[in-house]
Design a protein around this motif. Structure first.
Motif, PDB file in Angstrom:
ATOM      1  N   ALA A 122      13.568  -8.880   4.432  1.00  0.00           N
ATOM      2  CA  ALA A 122      15.018  -9.039   4.262  1.00  0.00           C
ATOM      3  C   ALA A 122      15.696  -9.418   5.581  1.00  0.00           C
ATOM      4  CB  ALA A 122      15.610  -7.749   3.707  1.00  0.00           C
ATOM      5  N   GLY A 123      14.913  -9.693   6.618  1.00  0.00           N
ATOM      6  CA  GLY A 123      15.502 -10.092   7.909  1.00  0.00           C
ATOM      7  C   GLY A 123      16.148  -8.926   8.630  1.00  0.00           C
ATOM      8  N   LEU A 124      15.611  -7.707   8.432  1.00  0.00           N
ATOM      9  CA  LEU A 124      16.221  -6.519   9.042  1.00  0.00           C
ATOM     10  C   LEU A 124      15.287  -5.832  10.042  1.00  0.00           C
ATOM     11  CD1 LEU A 124      17.717  -5.026   5.743  1.00  0.00           C
ATOM     12  CD2 LEU A 124      19.037  -5.997   7.631  1.00  0.00           C
ATOM     13  N   ALA A 125      14.251  -6.551  10.458  1.00  0.00           N
ATOM     14  CA  ALA A 125      13.226  -5.923  11.309  1.00  0.00           C
ATOM     15  C   ALA A 125      13.844  -5.261  12.539  1.00  0.00           C
ATOM     16  CB  ALA A 125      12.191  -6.966  11.718  1.00  0.00           C
ATOM     17  N   ASP A 126      14.881  -5.880  13.118  1.00  0.00           N
ATOM     18  CA  ASP A 126      15.463  -5.329  14.350  1.00  0.00           C
ATOM     19  C   ASP A 126      16.607  -4.360  14.088  1.00  0.00           C
ATOM     20  OD1 ASP A 126      13.725  -6.967  15.690  1.00  0.00           O
ATOM     21  OD2 ASP A 126      15.178  -8.625  15.799  1.00  0.00           O
ATOM     22  N   LEU A 127      16.959  -4.185  12.826  1.00  0.00           N
ATOM     23  CA  LEU A 127      18.162  -3.389  12.537  1.00  0.00           C
ATOM     24  C   LEU A 127      17.845  -2.039  11.905  1.00  0.00           C
ATOM     25  CD1 LEU A 127      20.471  -6.255  11.213  1.00  0.00           C
ATOM     26  CD2 LEU A 127      20.741  -4.980  13.347  1.00  0.00           C
ATOM     27  N   GLY A 128      16.560  -1.654  11.869  1.00  0.00           N
ATOM     28  CA  GLY A 128      16.161  -0.399  11.219  1.00  0.00           C
ATOM     29  C   GLY A 128      16.977   0.810  11.641  1.00  0.00           C
ATOM     30  N   PRO A 129      17.195   1.042  12.961  1.00  0.00           N
ATOM     31  CA  PRO A 129      17.896   2.261  13.377  1.00  0.00           C
ATOM     32  C   PRO A 129      19.418   2.175  13.244  1.00  0.00           C
ATOM     33  CG  PRO A 129      16.581   1.270  15.168  1.00  0.00           C
ATOM     34  CD  PRO A 129      16.685   0.260  14.076  1.00  0.00           C
ATOM     35  N   ARG A 130      19.950   0.994  12.949  1.00  0.00           N
ATOM     36  CA  ARG A 130      21.414   0.820  12.928  1.00  0.00           C
ATOM     37  C   ARG A 130      22.034   1.510  11.716  1.00  0.00           C
ATOM     38  NH1 ARG A 130      24.449  -3.868  14.743  1.00  0.00           N
ATOM     39  NH2 ARG A 130      22.790  -4.152  16.237  1.00  0.00           N
ATOM     40  N   ALA A 140      26.191 -15.349   0.062  1.00  0.00           N
ATOM     41  CA  ALA A 140      27.568 -15.284   0.570  1.00  0.00           C
ATOM     42  C   ALA A 140      27.533 -14.487   1.872  1.00  0.00           C
ATOM     43  CB  ALA A 140      28.452 -14.598  -0.462  1.00  0.00           C
ATOM     44  N   ALA A 141      28.166 -14.984   2.904  1.00  0.00           N
ATOM     45  CA  ALA A 141      28.264 -14.318   4.216  1.00  0.00           C
ATOM     46  C   ALA A 141      27.002 -14.429   5.077  1.00  0.00           C
ATOM     47  CB  ALA A 141      28.648 -12.845   4.090  1.00  0.00           C
ATOM     48  N   LEU A 142      25.949 -15.077   4.590  1.00  0.00           N
ATOM     49  CA  LEU A 142      24.750 -15.219   5.437  1.00  0.00           C
ATOM     50  C   LEU A 142      24.874 -16.434   6.347  1.00  0.00           C
ATOM     51  CD1 LEU A 142      21.630 -14.435   3.214  1.00  0.00           C
ATOM     52  CD2 LEU A 142      23.044 -12.910   4.589  1.00  0.00           C
ATOM     53  N   ASP A 143      24.392 -16.286   7.589  1.00  0.00           N
ATOM     54  CA  ASP A 143      24.407 -17.438   8.500  1.00  0.00           C
ATOM     55  C   ASP A 143      23.264 -18.390   8.135  1.00  0.00           C
ATOM     56  OD1 ASP A 143      22.001 -16.548   9.649  1.00  0.00           O
ATOM     57  OD2 ASP A 143      23.076 -15.302  11.087  1.00  0.00           O
ATOM     58  N   VAL A 144      23.227 -19.526   8.813  1.00  0.00           N
ATOM     59  CA  VAL A 144      22.272 -20.577   8.434  1.00  0.00           C
ATOM     60  C   VAL A 144      20.825 -20.096   8.505  1.00  0.00           C
ATOM     61  CG1 VAL A 144      21.452 -22.893   9.019  1.00  0.00           C
ATOM     62  CG2 VAL A 144      23.867 -22.341   9.215  1.00  0.00           C
ATOM     63  N   GLN A 145      20.473 -19.397   9.586  1.00  0.00           N
ATOM     64  CA  GLN A 145      19.081 -18.928   9.721  1.00  0.00           C
ATOM     65  C   GLN A 145      18.725 -17.924   8.638  1.00  0.00           C
ATOM     66  OE1 GLN A 145      20.948 -19.207  12.545  1.00  0.00           O
ATOM     67  NE2 GLN A 145      19.658 -19.590  14.333  1.00  0.00           N
ATOM     68  N   SER A 146      19.658 -16.987   8.383  1.00  0.00           N
ATOM     69  CA  SER A 146      19.374 -15.957   7.382  1.00  0.00           C
ATOM     70  C   SER A 146      19.215 -16.581   6.001  1.00  0.00           C
ATOM     71  CB  SER A 146      20.495 -14.926   7.316  1.00  0.00           C
ATOM     72  OG  SER A 146      20.816 -14.476   8.588  1.00  0.00           O
ATOM     73  N   ARG A 147      20.045 -17.599   5.728  1.00  0.00           N
ATOM     74  CA  ARG A 147      19.941 -18.286   4.444  1.00  0.00           C
ATOM     75  C   ARG A 147      18.575 -18.926   4.267  1.00  0.00           C
ATOM     76  NH1 ARG A 147      25.324 -21.098   2.478  1.00  0.00           N
ATOM     77  NH2 ARG A 147      26.420 -19.241   3.094  1.00  0.00           N
ATOM     78  N   GLN A 156      13.182 -18.916   1.763  1.00  0.00           N
ATOM     79  CA  GLN A 156      11.725 -18.953   1.906  1.00  0.00           C
ATOM     80  C   GLN A 156      11.117 -17.743   1.199  1.00  0.00           C
ATOM     81  OE1 GLN A 156      10.319 -21.679   2.890  1.00  0.00           O
ATOM     82  NE2 GLN A 156      12.432 -22.296   3.175  1.00  0.00           N
ATOM     83  N   ASP A 157      11.775 -16.593   1.357  1.00  0.00           N
ATOM     84  CA  ASP A 157      11.283 -15.371   0.711  1.00  0.00           C
ATOM     85  C   ASP A 157      11.336 -15.511  -0.817  1.00  0.00           C
ATOM     86  OD1 ASP A 157      10.680 -12.306   1.104  1.00  0.00           O
ATOM     87  OD2 ASP A 157      12.137 -12.482  -0.512  1.00  0.00           O
ATOM     88  N   ILE A 158      12.433 -16.079  -1.310  1.00  0.00           N
ATOM     89  CA  ILE A 158      12.581 -16.248  -2.771  1.00  0.00           C
ATOM     90  C   ILE A 158      11.492 -17.188  -3.301  1.00  0.00           C
ATOM     91  CG2 ILE A 158      14.075 -17.332  -4.534  1.00  0.00           C
ATOM     92  CD1 ILE A 158      15.000 -14.541  -3.716  1.00  0.00           C
ATOM     93  N   ILE A 165      26.363 -25.290  -4.520  1.00  0.00           N
ATOM     94  CA  ILE A 165      25.661 -26.226  -5.392  1.00  0.00           C
ATOM     95  C   ILE A 165      24.400 -26.760  -4.729  1.00  0.00           C
ATOM     96  CG2 ILE A 165      25.887 -28.491  -6.487  1.00  0.00           C
ATOM     97  CD1 ILE A 165      28.863 -27.755  -6.842  1.00  0.00           C
ATOM     98  N   GLU A 166      24.510 -26.984  -3.418  1.00  0.00           N
ATOM     99  CA  GLU A 166      23.338 -27.562  -2.721  1.00  0.00           C
ATOM    100  C   GLU A 166      22.158 -26.585  -2.722  1.00  0.00           C
ATOM    101  OE1 GLU A 166      26.027 -25.723   0.284  1.00  0.00           O
ATOM    102  OE2 GLU A 166      26.290 -26.877  -1.533  1.00  0.00           O
ATOM    103  N   GLU A 167      22.454 -25.269  -2.706  1.00  0.00           N
ATOM    104  CA  GLU A 167      21.365 -24.292  -2.764  1.00  0.00           C
ATOM    105  C   GLU A 167      20.732 -24.275  -4.155  1.00  0.00           C
ATOM    106  OE1 GLU A 167      22.682 -20.441  -1.439  1.00  0.00           O
ATOM    107  OE2 GLU A 167      22.451 -21.041   0.644  1.00  0.00           O
ATOM    108  N   ALA A 168      21.566 -24.398  -5.166  1.00  0.00           N
ATOM    109  CA  ALA A 168      21.036 -24.438  -6.536  1.00  0.00           C
ATOM    110  C   ALA A 168      20.128 -25.655  -6.684  1.00  0.00           C
ATOM    111  CB  ALA A 168      22.189 -24.513  -7.533  1.00  0.00           C
ATOM    112  N   GLU A 169      20.591 -26.780  -6.157  1.00  0.00           N
ATOM    113  CA  GLU A 169      19.835 -28.022  -6.282  1.00  0.00           C
ATOM    114  C   GLU A 169      18.512 -27.939  -5.511  1.00  0.00           C
ATOM    115  OE1 GLU A 169      22.327 -31.261  -5.236  1.00  0.00           O
ATOM    116  OE2 GLU A 169      20.913 -32.742  -5.982  1.00  0.00           O
ATOM    117  N   ALA A 170      18.571 -27.314  -4.337  1.00  0.00           N
ATOM    118  CA  ALA A 170      17.386 -27.288  -3.479  1.00  0.00           C
ATOM    119  C   ALA A 170      16.353 -26.250  -3.933  1.00  0.00           C
ATOM    120  CB  ALA A 170      17.803 -26.997  -2.031  1.00  0.00           C
ATOM    121  N   TYR A 171      16.802 -25.104  -4.451  1.00  0.00           N
ATOM    122  CA  TYR A 171      15.848 -24.006  -4.634  1.00  0.00           C
ATOM    123  C   TYR A 171      15.622 -23.571  -6.082  1.00  0.00           C
ATOM    124  CZ  TYR A 171      16.620 -23.761   0.350  1.00  0.00           C
ATOM    125  OH  TYR A 171      16.725 -24.086   1.663  1.00  0.00           O
ATOM    126  N   ALA A 172      16.531 -23.940  -6.988  1.00  0.00           N
ATOM    127  CA  ALA A 172      16.337 -23.511  -8.377  1.00  0.00           C
ATOM    128  C   ALA A 172      15.537 -24.577  -9.105  1.00  0.00           C
ATOM    129  CB  ALA A 172      17.694 -23.328  -9.051  1.00  0.00           C
TER     130      ALA A 172
END
Ligand SMILES: Nc1ncnc2c1ncn2[C@@H]1O[C@H](COP(=O)(O)OP(=O)(O)OP(=O)(O)O)[C@@H](O)[C@H]1O
Length: 303
Positions: free
Chosen positions: A119-127, A160-167, A172-174, A191-198
């Motif tokens: 989930a991209g949280l490797a560095d945020l465990g203790p937060r 929603a609210a994810l930056d480009v890298q997180s997206r 990739q995970d999905i 729409i571009e995400e639907a087109e690219a990944y669905a």
């Protein structure tokens, strides 16, 4: 329940909030490994449909089945992961504590670090959750959705609210999950995400399915193409007579600059170029985008 039951099966489902009809006769089936995007304007019924699929709202008519059983039973068996728009999170626990707690409920406490990484949280465990940014909180919600490695994932506006890298990492995970036969249903306005990944797009409009299929198939429903070029000696009447033409526009700013909309690109270009010199310069061809198609499909009510 049989092995080849569809992961989601919805028959003639209708749902109203009081007098407001949010879903009107929805039918669809989703099978293992499909990545399905739900698109549609605000208020089209995407969230309502997601809630109905999860058994959180009971439809007044029709039938919903997940893996051939009631949604509540599939959820209780741990087959379903979910990320909704308006779920709150405990503020005073750490990311690792919360994700570990949910993973433990699925008997996967030993996989907590893997889930955090996915989930991209490797560095945020203790937060502490209360100290996270909006995009980081969104990633925690995703971590909770995947904690049980569910066979079926429902995600309401997951990026929603994810930056480009997180997206990028999220998709990739999905795709990796879909490659393992997991099924993903997500609602989005990107729409571009639907087109690219669905591999399948379902368009809702006023509680009805108005399109259902791969992006390419939906786009062929509006097959017009725009041709832009310069041609000094052309007259509008002459261009309008070309085969396939839907509309001709001259550019008032630039004399001799034309924009033709055609339903038959090949026939129009054959006739335009003919056999000799055409005088056509700077030809640009633009296809109708999925966004154009969605606007056309959902324009009736002016959302
Ligand atoms: N709790 C509720 N009570 C009454 N009406 C509701 C409720 N939730 C949604 N609606 C109405 O039902 C319709 C469908 O809403 P829904 O939230 O399913 O749309 P959506 O496609 O998810 O929209 P968005 O893109 O804005 O998230 C809308 O007209 C909305 O106003």
């Amino acid at each position: 329940m049989t092995l080849d039951s569809p992961h989601v099966s919805i028959r003639d489902v209708a749902f109203s909030y009081g007098r407001l009809r949010a879903l009107a006769g929805v039918n669809l089936e989703v099978r293992a490994g499909e990545v399905v995007a739900l698109l549609g304007p605000n208020g089209a019924g995407k969230s309502t449909l997601t809630h109905v699929m999860l058994g959180l709202l009971a439809p007044q008519a029709g039938q919903v089945r997940l893996f051939g059983t009631r949604p509540q039973d599939a959820v209780a068996r741990g087959q379903v992961g979910v990320m909704l728009q308006d779920t709150g999170l405990m503020r005073y626990v750490s990311v690792r504590e919360l994700v570990g707690l949910v993973a433990a409920q699925y008997g996967r406490a030993d996989r907590t670090e893997d889930i955090l990484r996915d989930a991209g949280l490797a560095d945020l465990g203790p937060r502490r959750i209360g100290r996270l940014s909006g995009g980081q909180r969104q990633r925690v919600k995703f971590a909770l959705a995947i904690a049980g490695d569910p066979e079926l994932l429902f995600l309401d506006e997951p990026t929603a609210a994810l930056d480009v890298q997180s997206r990028h990492a999220f998709w990739q995970d999905i795709l990796e999950r879909a490659g393992r036969g997991r099924t993903i249903v997500f609602a989005t306005h990107y729409i571009e995400e639907a087109e690219a990944y669905a591999n399948r797009i379902i368009v809702l409009q006023e509680g009805r399915v108005v399109a259902d299929g791969p992006a390419r198939q939906i786009m062929t429903r509006v097959s017009d193409v725009t041709l832009r070029f310069s041609k000094r000696e052309a007259r509008e009447e002459e261009l309008a007579r070309l085969p396939g033409i839907v509309r001709v526009q001259g550019s008032p700013a630039e004399e001799g600059h034309w924009e033709l909309v055609t339903a038959d690109q090949d026939a129009t270009l054959d006739a335009l170029y003919g056999t000799g010199p055409s005088g056509v310069r700077g030809l640009e061809i633009s296809r109708t985008s999925l966004e154009d198609v969605l606007l056309a499909l959902t324009k009736e009510t002016g959302h």
